[in-house]
Design an enzyme around this catalytic site. Structure first.
Site, PDB file in Angstrom:
ATOM      1  CD  GLU A 292      -3.585  -6.053   2.774  1.00  0.00           C
ATOM      2  OE1 GLU A 292      -4.416  -5.390   3.421  1.00  0.00           O
ATOM      3  OE2 GLU A 292      -2.371  -5.822   2.792  1.00  0.00           O
TER       4      GLU A 292
ATOM      5  CD  GLU B 294      -3.048  -0.996   2.209  1.00  0.00           C
ATOM      6  OE1 GLU B 294      -2.816  -0.346   3.239  1.00  0.00           O
ATOM      7  OE2 GLU B 294      -4.131  -1.587   2.028  1.00  0.00           O
TER       8      GLU B 294
END
Ligand code: BG6
Length: 469
Positions: free
Chosen positions: A372, A178
């Site tokens: 995810e 991320e």
């Protein structure tokens, strides 16, 4: 749709599962300095120095769920679940305890040798994140972390060590988890502490992001030379920003929010800075240390695939007065009145997954990997040791249905799905254990008490059945 090469698995991060924070020579990392409790958010955002946390603060990463000593049992459970992939991260400070050493810590590498070999023996493909919210404290002390260009060489040394060690064993690498989280939580994302009295917050963040993206491009270049069969992916916390209404002002702010979010993929996948960002830097007086060599590296070493997390969509509104902005999520925005929310206030939007898969594919045309996706929820263990988590099953089923539709009806080439987080672990945002994401329950509470016993939830059997079809 999902053929037998599709990667079905679970995902985790070293700092949220391993524990054993000083075992076998491991050094401290930024997340080891992030306490549970009220100071956590301000420190994560880089607004409060970590050393001002309360003296008796509890640091959940120090023991986590002790995967370090339970990996055999946990990988056996993954094999029983029937997954053929497991995404996990390597702890940088286990390999280079301060980050500054010339030679790696053999005991740290030996641990990952054992994990990777055991996964491969069980037919489970390792997908490895090189840096999942993880910076050795030694590099924070020496360089103020990613504020300094020298971090590129430190990261290169670390990445090359991994590529040489795991050549032929690891086919999928992810450079930074991320990477866009640096915008919202620069301490969590990149070990940055920002003194707003003397520093321009945006300048610090975008400079650090630039060094990270150059480091990622350099790692890609090195990987191609060391192990040409392996691939390196970028990783984005994804979720489109919707306009709150058809008011063009709302549409414009949503468009800009999306551009900010996709800035990282624009650079990592297209190989160049988007024009709007350069204009924005000019307007804000932001001057980035960016050399010709950096630009060439970025252009020539774009990512092989795009991985992303998806938990929720976001919604933007130009005038937020009188509107609920408490979305519970670092990505900000306002509450979307059409959506239900999790116990932590995160929007639940399965359709948003189909939307974002289309958005990313339309922009970049590179293979995608959803690394995810899951629901953080409180679980209750019944007297006979069962966890009836039908809410988690509903969440996963709705999202997987949309994922399949994006693949089958829209033709999006998704190569894998690793749900977050296969096993309960410490929440990144809240530091809680009670915000549980796993298919496997771990007996440990927010204060760090519990037997660490592993129990299969109802969702374990459901997921096993789902992926076997
Ligand atoms: C992502 C991170 O932001 O979301 C994970 O990559 C994190 O590290 C996950 O755990 C879920 O968020 P949280 O804050 O509920 O743990």
């Amino acid at each position: 749709m999902v053929n037998n090469t599709f990667l079905w698995g679970g995902a985790s991060a070293a700092n949220q599962i391993e524990g054993a924070y000083v075992t076998d020579g491991r050094g401290l990392s930024n997340i080891d300095l992030l306490p549970h409790g009220e100071d956590r958010l301000a420190i994560a955002q880089g607004r409060m120095p970590y050393n001002q946390a309360k003296a008796d603060a509890f640091y959940p990463s120090h023991e986590s769920i002790d995967f370090y000593h339970h990996y055999e049992e946990d990988i056996a459970l993954m094999a029983e679940l029937g997954v053929n992939a497991y995404r996990f991260s390597i702890s940088w400070s286990r390999i280079f305890p301060t980050g500054l050493e010339d030679t790696p810590n053999e005991a740290g590498l030996a641990f990952y040798d054992r994990v990777i070999d055991l996964l491969l023996e069980n037919g489970i493909e390792p997908i490895v994140t090189i840096c999942h919210f993880d910076v050795p404290k030694g590099l924070m002390d020496a360089f103020e972390s990613w504020k300094n260009r020298q971090m590129i060489a430190m990261y290169e040394k670390y990445a090359v060590t991994l590529f040489e060690r795991y050549k032929g064993k690891v086919k999928y690498w992810i450079s930074f988890n991320e990477i866009n989280m640096i915008l919202h939580k620069p301490f969590t994302g990149a070990g940055l502490q920002i003194d707003e009295a003397t520093e321009n917050r945006q300048q610090v963040i975008y400079q650090a992001a630039h060094y990270e993206m150059v480091a990622s491009a350099l790692a890609t270049k090195r990987l191609r030379a060391i192990d040409p069969d392996a691939q390196l992916g970028s990783m984005l916390a994804a979720g489109d920003y919707y306009p709150y209404s058809a008011n063009p002002e709302d549409v414009l702010v949503a468009q800009r929010a999306n551009q900010e979010n996709f800035f990282f993929l624009d650079v990592q996948s297209r190989g160049a800075y988007p024009r709007w960002v350069l204009k924005d830097f000019e307007r804000q007086g932001i001057q980035i240390d960016m050399t010709e060599e950096d630009l060439a590296l970025l252009a020539e070493n774009t990512c092989d695939f795009i991985s992303f997390s998806y938990y929720a969509s976001r919604t933007s509104k130009a005038d937020t007065s009188g509107v609920d902005t408490n979305t519970g999520n670092a990505a900000g925005g306002v509450v979307n009145p059409y959506l239900k929310r999790s116990e932590w206030g995160w929007m639940i939007d399965p359709t948003g997954l189909r939307i974002v898969m289309n958005t990313i594919w339309d922009r970049y045309q590179k293979p995608l990997m959803l690394v995810e996706n899951g629901l953080g929820a409180k679980d209750t263990v019944t007297e006979d040791g069962k966890i009836h988590d039908d809410y988690r099953i509903s969440y996963l089923e709705a999202h997987l249905d949309m994922m399949k539709r994006a693949m089958e009806e829209d033709g999006i080439p998704l190569i894998g799905y690793t749900m977050w987080s296969i096993i309960d672990l410490v929440s990144s945002s809240s530091g809680e254990m009670s915000k549980r994401y796993g298919l496997i329950y771990v007996d440990r509470n927010d204060a760090g008490q519990g037997s660490l016993k592993r129990l299969k939830k109802d969702s374990f059997a459901w997921f096993k059945d789902y992926i076997s079809k």
